[in-house]
Write an enzyme that holds these catalytic residues in place. Structure first.
Site, PDB file in Angstrom:
ATOM      1  N   GLU A 307       0.820  -1.218   0.000  1.00  0.00           N
ATOM      2  CA  GLU A 307       0.000   0.000   0.000  1.00  0.00           C
ATOM      3  C   GLU A 307       0.851   1.265   0.000  1.00  0.00           C
ATOM      4  OE1 GLU A 307      -2.643  -0.576   3.398  1.00  0.00           O
ATOM      5  OE2 GLU A 307      -4.041  -1.693   2.131  1.00  0.00           O
ATOM      6  N   ASP A 381      -8.397  -8.844   4.452  1.00  0.00           N
ATOM      7  CA  ASP A 381      -8.117  -7.720   5.343  1.00  0.00           C
ATOM      8  C   ASP A 381      -9.137  -7.583   6.469  1.00  0.00           C
ATOM      9  OD1 ASP A 381      -6.973  -5.524   6.419  1.00  0.00           O
ATOM     10  OD2 ASP A 381      -7.635  -4.114   4.867  1.00  0.00           O
ATOM     11  N   GLU A 409     -12.465  -1.808  12.345  1.00  0.00           N
ATOM     12  CA  GLU A 409     -12.490  -1.129  11.050  1.00  0.00           C
ATOM     13  C   GLU A 409     -13.635  -1.609  10.164  1.00  0.00           C
ATOM     14  OE1 GLU A 409      -8.825  -1.556   8.889  1.00  0.00           O
ATOM     15  OE2 GLU A 409      -9.595  -0.515   7.118  1.00  0.00           O
TER      16      GLU A 409
HETATM   17  O1  GCW Z   1      -6.810  -2.746   6.897  1.00  0.00           O
HETATM   18  C1  GCW Z   1      -6.112  -1.956   5.996  1.00  0.00           C
HETATM   19  C2  GCW Z   1      -6.425  -0.586   6.455  1.00  0.00           C
HETATM   20  C3  GCW Z   1      -5.254   0.359   6.405  1.00  0.00           C
HETATM   21  C4  GCW Z   1      -4.075  -0.309   7.070  1.00  0.00           C
HETATM   22  C5  GCW Z   1      -3.719  -1.550   6.279  1.00  0.00           C
HETATM   23  C6  GCW Z   1      -2.619  -2.353   6.925  1.00  0.00           C
HETATM   24  C7  GCW Z   1      -2.344   0.619   8.422  1.00  0.00           C
HETATM   25  O2  GCW Z   1      -7.509  -0.090   5.728  1.00  0.00           O
HETATM   26  O3  GCW Z   1      -5.649   1.525   7.074  1.00  0.00           O
HETATM   27  O4  GCW Z   1      -2.973   0.550   7.192  1.00  0.00           O
HETATM   28  O5  GCW Z   1      -4.824  -2.406   6.180  1.00  0.00           O
HETATM   29  O6  GCW Z   1      -2.932  -3.258   7.666  1.00  0.00           O
HETATM   30  O7  GCW Z   1      -1.455  -2.074   6.693  1.00  0.00           O
END
Ligand code: GCW
Length: 716
Positions: A307, A381, A409
């Site tokens: 990312e 995720d 989240e």
């Molecule tokens: O879950 C996703 C989130 C990001 C997060 C990323 C990760 C810290 O939306 O906000 O960044 O994963 O785990 O690296």
């Protein structure tokens, strides 16, 4: 006149709950035990205490015992200087004056350095309860456990408990930024007041350490994995050291996230190439500097080449090169590198669910001994439900750490009551079959299956500046459950919920069982109103708040919703079998066979692995379309049921707790209906089938939902 005042105050006292509970004390309230029989029984068994030793850890253990006993028993319980009948004696066995003639070898061989023994014995014909172990921290953990027994009104007659943590590194991961915002944080801002550190030490830091130690958490990563190199400057390391000093007596080490490009950003180097000598030296010097300030520094957590974060691949190097470079610098001090496996790239035309495995499996066995690979529980995720990550079991020569998300989240953020222990357990108890039946994820991460000497588990924290720490009172239960499972993954969701309720809300059996029933079903309710039957990643863009299955045509495919649900007029779901992405092939054959068979695949994962026609016949006899509808509607019914149960607790529990949760449940219900209606209406545009007659029809139109905007949703 005076009489009028008196009357006024009396009415105020009677009508208001002056002891209203704002949640700050978490599960460590130590209020006087209400049940008279239990109180009397404890009072007769605890007439004084002795805590041996005077290290900083022993001193805080003593302080806790004193505070706990005085509070719970409602009177001062004396510290003694010699053995009497019915007292508590706590101290490290090998250094104890009182226990030197007591043979505990059987219990002591069972425990690790952090473990403890709590036992009723006789010394010089006096009844005593001993709390002992091999280290000061073991004593601290034992004292917290003993207090938990009192807080939960458990029987302490003829007590005999031998306990050790199953996993060595039990960490919170804070996604806290230096400007005090918290990524995916829904409880206000970061509790680390960087600007005032190191001179101003908020009393909350100590309470944070107490709370964590009480559930066995022994490490904390202070900063976001989307890292800022600035925390590694001397100016900030001094602040980190100040926090480490507060946490140390509580057995908690600090860790930091290491931004891979730090040598460029704060070191003025031209490169961060892990094979460059200057870069290696820079990290070594940095690590030396850190350990001068923080001799027990834990190590680094790294998100690299994921990312948009920098990493070794920017220089044509591998995760192994990157992790090993840092590990080499940390090794002389006993520090570790926790290198995240959360990697995926929208430029790679491969199912996102497969990418982490593809990248990491070939690297098995190539990392230095002090590297752990930190793997999220599922392959995408932190969704409300995911199958376990296929890397578990696939890298036998590398210690794999678990990464759970405590902050919600994707499970209602700050306003939904969702108890996460069942989600954690579902993953931990999954059988990978990596070494035949019984090769559970739990045994992989605790190191027992492959005999690894290090093991770890991390939970992304839900803590913030809100008075009650976690925003939602029940967010505390998730922090608590994470710690308890990190200590012992064999505990059940039920037991953990019960402990937490008794310590936090009430010891009344009827109240406990009502609240427990709410907690235990809450995760399934949430899955139902958000992502039933294996659906996933259909939430709002970027802030991830609310439903948005319509998200498409963005700069990254793998951040859209349509990428995951693949709904069309023929059907819905992601075909991950051999006819599709074949992600199933990443699991061991026994598991792959189940997931890839449409008949054998558990229905809760059905649309994760299969694309099926709308008229596909489900086990219930309903069509897939009807089944989806019913799940969404059942989710909402579940929340209504929760509200009913909660309503029945009015005036039976603390008023502030009651009202706080009541208001949040109302938000949850609104949002559950929002999820249900938005998703059903959206999927209906493909299924072209009616919502079953007996179900109420959505009030609003799909357009209405699609046009909602939340530019200031929290947590970004
Ligand atoms: O879950 C996703 C989130 C990001 C997060 C990323 C990760 C810290 O939306 O906000 O960044 O994963 O785990 O690296």
């Amino acid at each position: 006149m005076k009489k009028v005042y008196l009357f006024f105050f009396l009415t105020l006292f009677i009508n208001t709950n002056i002891f209203s509970d704002d949640g700050y004390r978490l599960w460590l309230k130590y209020d006087k035990i209400k049940d008279k029989k239990i109180l009397d029984s404890y009072t007769s068994q605890i007439k004084g205490w002795i805590v041996e030793g005077n290290s900083p850890t022993i001193l805080v253990a003593k302080e806790e015992l004193q505070k706990g006993l005085n509070g719970l028993l409602g009177k001062k319980i004396k510290e003694l200087s010699q053995i009497k009948n019915n007292i508590i004696i706590a101290g490290v066995y090998s250094q104890s004056h009182y226990l030197k003639n007591i043979n505990l070898s059987e219990s002591l061989v069972e425990i690790s350095n952090e473990g403890f023994v709590i036992k009723s014995i006789k010394i010089d014909s006096k009844n005593v309860i001993i709390i002992t172990g091999k280290s000061d921290t073991g004593i601290l953990y034992g004292i917290f456990h003993f207090l938990r027994l009192l807080q939960t009104n458990s029987n302490i007659k003829n007590i005999n408990i031998v306990s050790s943590p199953k996993i060595k590194l039990r960490l919170l991961n804070h996604w806290d930024n230096l400007n005090r915002t918290v990524e995916r944080g829904y409880a206000g801002f970061s509790i680390w007041d960087w600007h005032k550190l190191p001179d101003y030490i908020s009393p909350q830091y100590k309470d944070y350490a107490r709370a964590n130690a009480s559930i066995g958490i022994n490490g904390t990563v202070l900063t976001n994995v989307n890292a800022n190199a600035w925390v590694l400057t001397h100016q900030y390391l001094i602040k980190v050291a100040a926090l480490a000093n507060v946490f140390r007596p509580y057995g908690i080490k600090v860790y930091l996230t290491a931004r891979f490009s730090a040598p460029i950003e704060i070191g003025n180097l031209k490169t961060a190439d892990p094979l460059n000598e200057e870069v290696k030296q820079w990290w070594k010097n940095k690590v030396d500097e850190i350990y001068k300030l923080i001799p027990d520094f834990g190590g680094f957590l790294v998100k690299a080449n994921s990312e948009g974060q920098p990493g070794p691949q920017n220089y044509g190097r591998t995760h192994v090169d990157g992790a090993n470079m840092l590990a080499e610098a940390l090794e002389p001090y006993g520090g570790v590198v926790m290198w995240r496996a959360f990697v995926y790239d929208s430029n790679i035309k491969e199912d996102r669910a497969k990418q982490s495995y593809n990248e990491f499996k070939p690297l098995d066995g190539k990392f230095r001994k002090n590297v752990l690979i930190q793997v999220k529980n599922g392959p995408i995720d932190f969704q409300p439900r995911e199958p376990f990550h296929p890397l578990f079991g696939a890298m036998p020569d590398t210690p794999l750490m678990m990464e759970f998300q405590i902050t919600q989240e994707y499970l209602g953020q700050g306003t939904h009551l969702v108890y996460l222990a069942p989600l954690f357990k579902e993953c931990l108890d999954s059988d990978t079959y990596s070494k035949g039946p019984g090769s559970t994820v739990a045994k992989i991460i605790d190191g027992s299956l492959e005999n690894h000497s290090i093991s770890g588990i991390a939970g992304v924290s839900n803590i913030g500046t809100d008075r009650n720490w976690t925003g939602h009172l029940f967010g505390q239960a998730n922090w608590y459950a994470f710690g308890r499972l990190a200590w012992d993954h064999n505990l059940s969701s039920d037991e953990i919920a019960e402990e937490w309720i008794r310590m936090t809300i009430s010891n009344d059996n009827e109240i406990v069982s009502k609240i427990k029933s709410i907690m235990l079903k809450s995760r399934e309710d949430c899955v139902n109103y958000m992502t039933p039957l294996g659906l996933h990643h259909i939430m709002g863009w970027n802030h991830h708040y609310g439903p948005a299955p319509w998200i498409k045509d963005k700069h990254r495919d793998d951040w859209t919703s349509v990428y995951y649900h693949r709904a069309d007029t023929n059907g819905i779901g992601f075909d991950r079998t051999a006819t599709g992405s074949n992600a199933v092939s990443q699991y061991f054959p026994e598991v792959a066979e189940i997931f890839s068979s449409v008949e054998k695949c558990p229905e809760e994962y059905l649309l994760w692995f299969h694309h099926l026609p709308w008229d596909y016949k489900m086990k219930s006899g309903k069509t897939l379309w009807e089944e989806i509808c019913y799940h969404y509607y059942n989710g909402v019914e579940g929340v209504k049921e929760t509200i009913k149960i909660w309503d029945s607790l009015k005036n039976k529990i603390d008023n502030e707790q009651y009202n706080h949760v009541k208001m949040l449940l109302n938000i949850q219900l609104k949002e559950a209906i929002w999820w249900r209606d938005a998703c059903v209406l959206y999927f209906q545009t493909f299924s072209k089938r009616p919502i079953p007659d007996e179900l109420e029809k959505p009030e609003k139109s799909l357009d209405y939902y699609m046009n909602l905007n939340f530019p200031y949703a929290p947590g970004i």
